[in-house]
Each structure stands twice: as C-alpha cells, then as structure tokens.
Write a protein that holds these residues in place. Sequence first.
Motif, PDB file in Angstrom:
ATOM      1  N   ARG A 173      -9.159  20.978   7.066  1.00 28.01           N
ATOM      2  CA  ARG A 173      -8.535  20.064   6.112  1.00 28.01           C
ATOM      3  C   ARG A 173      -8.991  18.624   6.371  1.00 28.01           C
ATOM      4  NH1 ARG A 173      -4.323  22.465   2.922  1.00 28.01           N
ATOM      5  NH2 ARG A 173      -4.343  24.686   3.449  1.00 28.01           N
ATOM      6  N   LYS A 174      -8.777  17.759   5.369  1.00 25.59           N
ATOM      7  CA  LYS A 174      -9.111  16.350   5.552  1.00 25.59           C
ATOM      8  C   LYS A 174      -7.854  15.574   5.934  1.00 25.59           C
ATOM      9  CE  LYS A 174      -8.638  15.108   0.645  1.00 25.59           C
ATOM     10  NZ  LYS A 174      -9.298  14.467  -0.512  1.00 25.59           N
ATOM     11  N   THR A 175      -8.039  14.542   6.724  1.00 19.74           N
ATOM     12  CA  THR A 175      -6.941  13.678   7.145  1.00 19.74           C
ATOM     13  C   THR A 175      -6.414  12.898   5.942  1.00 19.74           C
ATOM     14  OG1 THR A 175      -7.869  13.463   9.357  1.00 19.74           O
ATOM     15  CG2 THR A 175      -6.350  11.735   8.647  1.00 19.74           C
ATOM     16  N   PRO A 176      -5.106  12.774   5.787  1.00 17.11           N
ATOM     17  CA  PRO A 176      -4.547  12.019   4.660  1.00 17.11           C
ATOM     18  C   PRO A 176      -5.044  10.571   4.626  1.00 17.11           C
ATOM     19  CG  PRO A 176      -2.849  13.325   5.710  1.00 17.11           C
ATOM     20  CD  PRO A 176      -4.047  13.409   6.599  1.00 17.11           C
ATOM     21  N   SER A 177      -4.916   9.956   3.456  1.00 17.55           N
ATOM     22  CA  SER A 177      -5.348   8.568   3.304  1.00 17.55           C
ATOM     23  C   SER A 177      -4.437   7.833   2.335  1.00 17.55           C
ATOM     24  CB  SER A 177      -6.789   8.493   2.812  1.00 17.55           C
ATOM     25  OG  SER A 177      -6.890   9.044   1.507  1.00 17.55           O
ATOM     26  N   TYR A 178      -4.433   6.500   2.488  1.00 21.75           N
ATOM     27  CA  TYR A 178      -3.669   5.600   1.620  1.00 21.75           C
ATOM     28  C   TYR A 178      -4.615   4.494   1.184  1.00 21.75           C
ATOM     29  CZ  TYR A 178      -0.267   1.926   0.361  1.00 21.75           C
ATOM     30  OH  TYR A 178       0.436   0.930  -0.275  1.00 21.75           O
ATOM     31  N   THR A 179      -4.790   4.337  -0.125  1.00 21.56           N
ATOM     32  CA  THR A 179      -5.711   3.340  -0.655  1.00 21.56           C
ATOM     33  C   THR A 179      -4.939   2.314  -1.462  1.00 21.56           C
ATOM     34  OG1 THR A 179      -7.471   5.007  -0.764  1.00 21.56           O
ATOM     35  CG2 THR A 179      -7.777   2.987  -2.054  1.00 21.56           C
ATOM     36  N   ALA A 180      -5.055   1.032  -1.088  1.00 24.00           N
ATOM     37  CA  ALA A 180      -4.283  -0.032  -1.727  1.00 24.00           C
ATOM     38  C   ALA A 180      -5.203  -1.131  -2.235  1.00 24.00           C
ATOM     39  CB  ALA A 180      -3.279  -0.619  -0.742  1.00 24.00           C
ATOM     40  N   ILE A 181      -4.797  -1.747  -3.332  1.00 24.65           N
ATOM     41  CA  ILE A 181      -5.454  -2.936  -3.853  1.00 24.65           C
ATOM     42  C   ILE A 181      -4.478  -4.103  -3.712  1.00 24.65           C
ATOM     43  CG2 ILE A 181      -6.512  -4.039  -5.855  1.00 24.65           C
ATOM     44  CD1 ILE A 181      -8.119  -1.708  -4.728  1.00 24.65           C
ATOM     45  N   LEU A 182      -4.922  -5.164  -3.054  1.00 25.84           N
ATOM     46  CA  LEU A 182      -4.071  -6.316  -2.776  1.00 25.84           C
ATOM     47  C   LEU A 182      -4.559  -7.538  -3.556  1.00 25.84           C
ATOM     48  CD1 LEU A 182      -3.897  -5.996   1.122  1.00 25.84           C
ATOM     49  CD2 LEU A 182      -2.302  -5.029  -0.538  1.00 25.84           C
ATOM     50  N   GLU A 183      -3.606  -8.369  -3.954  1.00 26.51           N
ATOM     51  CA  GLU A 183      -3.963  -9.648  -4.546  1.00 26.51           C
ATOM     52  C   GLU A 183      -4.498 -10.583  -3.467  1.00 26.51           C
ATOM     53  OE1 GLU A 183      -1.345 -10.380  -8.416  1.00 26.51           O
ATOM     54  OE2 GLU A 183      -0.147 -10.412  -6.590  1.00 26.51           O
ATOM     55  N   ASN A 195      -0.289  -9.661  -1.480  1.00 21.02           N
ATOM     56  CA  ASN A 195       0.711  -8.791  -2.096  1.00 21.02           C
ATOM     57  C   ASN A 195       0.057  -7.602  -2.795  1.00 21.02           C
ATOM     58  OD1 ASN A 195       3.343 -10.013  -1.561  1.00 21.02           O
ATOM     59  ND2 ASN A 195       2.534 -11.772  -2.692  1.00 21.02           N
ATOM     60  N   LEU A 196       0.786  -6.484  -2.832  1.00 19.22           N
ATOM     61  CA  LEU A 196       0.255  -5.225  -3.354  1.00 19.22           C
ATOM     62  C   LEU A 196       0.188  -5.229  -4.879  1.00 19.22           C
ATOM     63  CD1 LEU A 196      -0.551  -2.243  -2.690  1.00 19.22           C
ATOM     64  CD2 LEU A 196       1.871  -1.679  -2.968  1.00 19.22           C
ATOM     65  N   VAL A 197      -0.960  -4.771  -5.415  1.00 25.10           N
ATOM     66  CA  VAL A 197      -1.113  -4.570  -6.853  1.00 25.10           C
ATOM     67  C   VAL A 197      -0.805  -3.117  -7.203  1.00 25.10           C
ATOM     68  CG1 VAL A 197      -2.713  -4.644  -8.810  1.00 25.10           C
ATOM     69  CG2 VAL A 197      -2.849  -6.381  -7.022  1.00 25.10           C
ATOM     70  N   ILE A 198      -1.501  -2.184  -6.537  1.00 22.73           N
ATOM     71  CA  ILE A 198      -1.301  -0.759  -6.777  1.00 22.73           C
ATOM     72  C   ILE A 198      -1.870   0.002  -5.584  1.00 22.73           C
ATOM     73  CG2 ILE A 198      -3.516  -0.355  -7.948  1.00 22.73           C
ATOM     74  CD1 ILE A 198      -1.932   1.435  -9.943  1.00 22.73           C
ATOM     75  N   ALA A 199      -1.375   1.210  -5.380  1.00 21.44           N
ATOM     76  CA  ALA A 199      -1.854   2.014  -4.253  1.00 21.44           C
ATOM     77  C   ALA A 199      -1.892   3.485  -4.653  1.00 21.44           C
ATOM     78  CB  ALA A 199      -0.950   1.829  -3.044  1.00 21.44           C
ATOM     79  N   LEU A 200      -2.724   4.251  -3.952  1.00 26.03           N
ATOM     80  CA  LEU A 200      -2.832   5.690  -4.167  1.00 26.03           C
ATOM     81  C   LEU A 200      -2.720   6.390  -2.817  1.00 26.03           C
ATOM     82  CD1 LEU A 200      -5.279   7.551  -6.486  1.00 26.03           C
ATOM     83  CD2 LEU A 200      -5.004   8.312  -4.136  1.00 26.03           C
ATOM     84  N   ASP A 235      -1.757 -10.479   5.603  1.00 26.40           N
ATOM     85  CA  ASP A 235      -1.671  -9.180   4.937  1.00 26.40           C
ATOM     86  C   ASP A 235      -0.248  -8.672   5.142  1.00 26.40           C
ATOM     87  OD1 ASP A 235      -1.948  -6.564   3.976  1.00 26.40           O
ATOM     88  OD2 ASP A 235      -3.994  -6.394   4.749  1.00 26.40           O
ATOM     89  N   VAL A 236       0.391  -8.208   4.062  1.00 21.35           N
ATOM     90  CA  VAL A 236       1.765  -7.719   4.178  1.00 21.35           C
ATOM     91  C   VAL A 236       1.822  -6.292   4.719  1.00 21.35           C
ATOM     92  CG1 VAL A 236       2.588  -9.197   2.318  1.00 21.35           C
ATOM     93  CG2 VAL A 236       1.814  -6.881   1.785  1.00 21.35           C
ATOM     94  N   THR A 237       0.670  -5.590   4.738  1.00 19.31           N
ATOM     95  CA  THR A 237       0.651  -4.202   5.202  1.00 19.31           C
ATOM     96  C   THR A 237       1.139  -4.101   6.644  1.00 19.31           C
ATOM     97  OG1 THR A 237      -1.249  -3.771   3.776  1.00 19.31           O
ATOM     98  CG2 THR A 237      -0.777  -2.158   5.503  1.00 19.31           C
ATOM     99  N   GLY A 238       2.125  -3.233   6.880  1.00 18.46           N
ATOM    100  CA  GLY A 238       2.610  -2.994   8.229  1.00 18.46           C
ATOM    101  C   GLY A 238       3.729  -3.912   8.678  1.00 18.46           C
ATOM    102  N   ALA A 239       4.100  -4.902   7.866  1.00 19.09           N
ATOM    103  CA  ALA A 239       5.141  -5.846   8.288  1.00 19.09           C
ATOM    104  C   ALA A 239       6.493  -5.142   8.464  1.00 19.09           C
ATOM    105  CB  ALA A 239       5.269  -6.985   7.284  1.00 19.09           C
ATOM    106  N   GLY A 240       6.833  -4.245   7.539  1.00 24.67           N
ATOM    107  CA  GLY A 240       8.096  -3.520   7.651  1.00 24.67           C
ATOM    108  C   GLY A 240       8.121  -2.585   8.842  1.00 24.67           C
TER     109      GLY A 240
END
Length: 315
Positions: free
Chosen positions: A90-100, A104-109, A249-254
């Motif tokens: 299997r392939k390892t999961p992934s998270y793809t994000a587009i940031l302004e 700040n986040l625009v959209i993610a998959l 980058d806001v990613t990971g702050a929470g």
Amino acid sequence: MKKREIAVFGGAHIDRRGRISGVTAPGASNPGSWFEEAGGGGFNAARNLARIGHSVRMISPRGGDAAGEMVAAAAAAAGVIDCPFTFLDRKTPSYTAILENDGNLVIALADMELYQLFSPRRLQQRAIREILAVSDLVLMDANLPEETLVALVNAASGDGRLVAGIAVSPAKVMRFRKCLSGLSFLFMNEAEARALTGIDASDAKNWPTLLREAGLRGGVVTRGGAAAVAFDRGEASVIFPPALPALADVTGAGDALASGFLTARLSGFDLAGCLRHGIAAAGIALRSPFAVSEEMSRGNLEQAIALVPAPQMLS
C-alpha cells in the motif's frame, strides 16, 4: 517537568503544501512554491512532545514506499519511538494543501484510505496492550476509524491516565461522538467545535457549556488570532494569543498547542497554566515554516510562556 511515557495513535503521513506567492486568484493558475514534509495531527504532536523531552511512541499505519521511509526518518530525527503497522503493498497516506501568501489555508485534499485498515483488532495485540499499560498519556487523532477511536478510549481509560484527542477536521471530529465522555481533553478549532455541537457560538465563552452538553469532559477551542478557550469539568479559561509579527505557516500550530497543554497537565498545572503552555507552544510553531518547529524544546517553551498574557477565568 518530569519526563513521561506517551503513546500517540493516528496520522503519520506526508504533507504537501503549495504556497501562493501573491494575491490568491480563485479558479486560475497561481504562481507559488511547493514544499513536502512528514506530517499528520498525531505525528506532529508526537514529535513536539518528544522534542519537549518525553518518551513518545507513535503507532500508525504506513505503506511500504518512499513516503513511508520519509516518515520513519522524521520520527528518528525528532526522537520518536516509531511503532508502525506497515502494509508493504500500500501507499502511505498524504495530505495536500494550498496556502495563501499569509499562510492561511485555501483548500486541501486528504488521501487517507490506509487509516481505515487500523481496526480495533489491532489494539488487542500484546505489544499495543503493553504500550498502553505503561503510558501516562494516550493521544489519538481523528484520522482513525470511529470504531477504533471508541475501542482505544475504552482500552486507555483508567489508572489515572490522560486520554486526549485531536479533531483534525470538521468532518473527522464527528468520529469522536461516541467516546466524548471518555476523553480528558479534545483539541479543536472553532469550525470543528461547530461541527461537533451543530451550533455556531457567537462568543468563545459559550463553547465550554455547549461542548459539555455534547458530552465532552474537557477541551480546548482555538480561534486563530482570537481568544482561545479551555475547559474541564470544574472551570474554564480564556486567553488572547499574543500578536505575532508574521505567520510563517499555520500548519501544525494546533498540534503544537495540544503538546504544550498536555505537557503542562502531566506536570500538574491548573487549567489556565496548561492553556498558557499550549499557546506558547503554538507560537513557536507559527514562527516556523515547518509543521514541527526545530526550535521546539522544553527550554524554549518555558521562555515563550513569558509572552503569553494572563488568562481570564470563566464562572
């Protein structure tokens, strides 16, 4: 602060982030840059906790690919004890994000199908039961299936152990609905709190009552640069995060906030002290271009607390 044994269950995958260089133009091609690193709510928290000085084990499904090797290398670099369930085909999961441009986040998959293979049966393995038995804190994120989260909360409860969750997203936080009463704390942003309660609170001070009514014993709701609120069964506390000159980058702050908060809770701090530690840790994360700041450490966390204002206690 005493070193603690911590077990983290949940997402450990690849984060891909594209950052737009100028003003965002929806529906059009935007110039920008691309960045890739290991990530995942649980994995980010695990690495922060390890950098702060705890003994941390990460338990998560992983594919037998180059992305999985990248996750393993990131765990080793942060001092996390890596305990994956590896599916070689299997392939390892992934998270793809587009940031302004401002972070700040625009959209993610999210491509996370592999996590569905982490069934409750995995928790019955002797190695997992032994990890749970020695852990002072069990932290999980909502990348795991609902039935697995319920089974994990049940297996981890008791013996004075902290059991906490990370919401991940408004859609995934709903997987905690059947086990809210078993969580010591659930970490979420305001959109995730709205999804969980079905109510749009007009004020941060309303969240403790609404979430307690939903069955949650304790939690933290973040609201970007606005006031964050934490509560448990006995009290609630609000703090306005200090202003930052710039967001890397806001990613990971929470996830960093959860790590700082739980570190303080394990050390016996009251609710307000825990929230101050959490906001201090989030501030360290927000100044870094990475999901887990290389500057995260126990010493830097203690210094950062001095920048966090005093809390407002709620009745």
